[in-house]
Scaffold this motif. Structure first.
Motif, PDB file in Angstrom:
ATOM      1  N   THR A   1       2.981  -1.367  -1.627  1.00  0.00           N
ATOM      2  CA  THR A   1       3.292  -2.606  -2.356  1.00  0.00           C
ATOM      3  C   THR A   1       4.188  -3.515  -1.521  1.00  0.00           C
ATOM      4  O   THR A   1       3.951  -4.733  -1.428  1.00  0.00           O
TER       5      THR A   1
ATOM      6  N   THR B   1       3.535   4.917  -2.404  1.00  0.00           N
ATOM      7  CA  THR B   1       3.127   3.858  -3.338  1.00  0.00           C
ATOM      8  C   THR B   1       3.985   2.609  -3.182  1.00  0.00           C
ATOM      9  O   THR B   1       3.467   1.485  -3.095  1.00  0.00           O
TER      10      THR B   1
ATOM     11  N   ASN C   1       4.701  10.962  -2.329  1.00  0.00           N
ATOM     12  CA  ASN C   1       3.670  10.114  -2.941  1.00  0.00           C
ATOM     13  C   ASN C   1       4.296   8.852  -3.530  1.00  0.00           C
ATOM     14  O   ASN C   1       3.723   7.759  -3.435  1.00  0.00           O
ATOM     15  N   HIS C   2       5.464   8.996  -4.141  1.00  0.00           N
ATOM     16  CA  HIS C   2       6.163   7.832  -4.676  1.00  0.00           C
ATOM     17  C   HIS C   2       6.547   6.876  -3.538  1.00  0.00           C
ATOM     18  O   HIS C   2       6.358   5.657  -3.651  1.00  0.00           O
TER      19      HIS C   2
ATOM     20  N   SER D   1      -3.547   7.366   3.239  1.00  0.00           N
ATOM     21  CA  SER D   1      -2.240   6.913   2.771  1.00  0.00           C
ATOM     22  C   SER D   1      -1.666   5.787   3.634  1.00  0.00           C
ATOM     23  O   SER D   1      -2.100   5.546   4.759  1.00  0.00           O
TER      24      SER D   1
END
Length: 272
Positions: A46, A42, A38-39, A65
């Motif tokens: 970005t 993210t 998940n990190h 995702s």
């Protein structure tokens, strides 16, 4: 129907592919024990947006995702989770980006810490099979020639070649004609033509080629629970020859790997 790209469109596709390549290179420094997928998801979103593109997977077919992260026995389409990666894991990270109206899409399988030798051999063979397949993507050949080359190489090492999932054409849509299986018969399938662009992506299992889907509706895993490896490149046919649009050079630079495996498939020098 195969959608042929002009040389100008192929250059735009190279830019899209390189955004993905740079994202995977950035992630190579972050994939480590204790980190969650998940990190990684993210920071990948970005990074892609900061480079003037949008995530290619997010929202496509209702994908939630930016990345698809497939750990160990997961073959492809693994959804990011809050489960930490651990020593000895492998994770295949598949990433897409949309830029200038065209998609880029490719994947790399990473090691976390001390991976066992059998799994390392699977990774090495799968990556080698990708370039063996790419070498057959040239005028005069057909789809079956690529699949046959990948299948024969991997099966000669005792590995299972996934049947249910295949590579694909790519362009203004993520998935275009033709389908690009990692198995097949020489001389069969659609003819390769100038200006076509495809994603070739061997998905190779340690054991059986058979797979199943988890209840999340996305993650595909091996039926026997043994590891699976996935590598993917975007390639165009330019002047009758395969021209790689994506690159693992950013990953290799981050990991300290020296490699010349892409050189024969690149007509233009890659500037990092």
């Amino acid at each position: 129907m195969i959608i042929v790209k002009t040389k100008e469109e192929i250059e735009l596709m190279r830019q899209s592919a390189l955004v993905v390549s740079k994202t995977l290179g950035m992630l190579a420094k972050e994939v480590k024990e204790g980190v969650t997928t998940n990190h990684l998801d993210t920071i990948a979103e970005t990074f892609i947006r900061d480079h003037g593109a949008v995530p290619g997977f997010k929202g496509l077919y209702d994908c939630p995702s930016t990345l698809l992260c497939s750990v160990n026995e997961a073959v492809v389409h693994g959804l990011p989770t809050d489960i930490s990666l651990k020593d000895g894991d492998i994770v295949s990270i598949d990433c897409g980006a949309l830029m200038n109206g065209f998609y880029g899409d490719h994947a790399y399988t990473f090691e976390i810490g001390n991976v066992d030798e059998d799994t390392k051999k699977l990774m090495k063979t799968t990556k080698e099979s990708l370039y063996i397949g790419i070498d057959k993507l040239r005028i005069g050949n057909r789809v079956g020639d690529v699949g046959y080359a990948i299948q024969q190489y991997c099966e000669s090492h005792g590995y299972g070649v996934v049947r249910e999932l295949v590579g694909h054409g790519i362009g203004r849509k993520m998935h275009e004609d033709p389908e690009m299986p990692n198995y097949g018969r020489r001389g069969r399938g659609k003819k390769f033509i100038e200006g076509m662009v495809v994603a070739i992506e061997p998905m190779i299992n340690m054991g059986t080629h058979k797979v199943k889907q988890l209840k999340d509706g996305w993650t595909i895993v091996t039926q026997d629970g043994k590891p699976s490896v996935h590598f993917e490149h975007d390639i165009a046919i330019v002047d009758g020859q395969p021209e790689i649009l994506s690159t693992f050079a950013y990953v290799h630079e981050a990991l300290g790997i020296t490699s010349d495996e892409e050189d024969k498939f690149r007509q233009k020098a890659l500037v990092l």
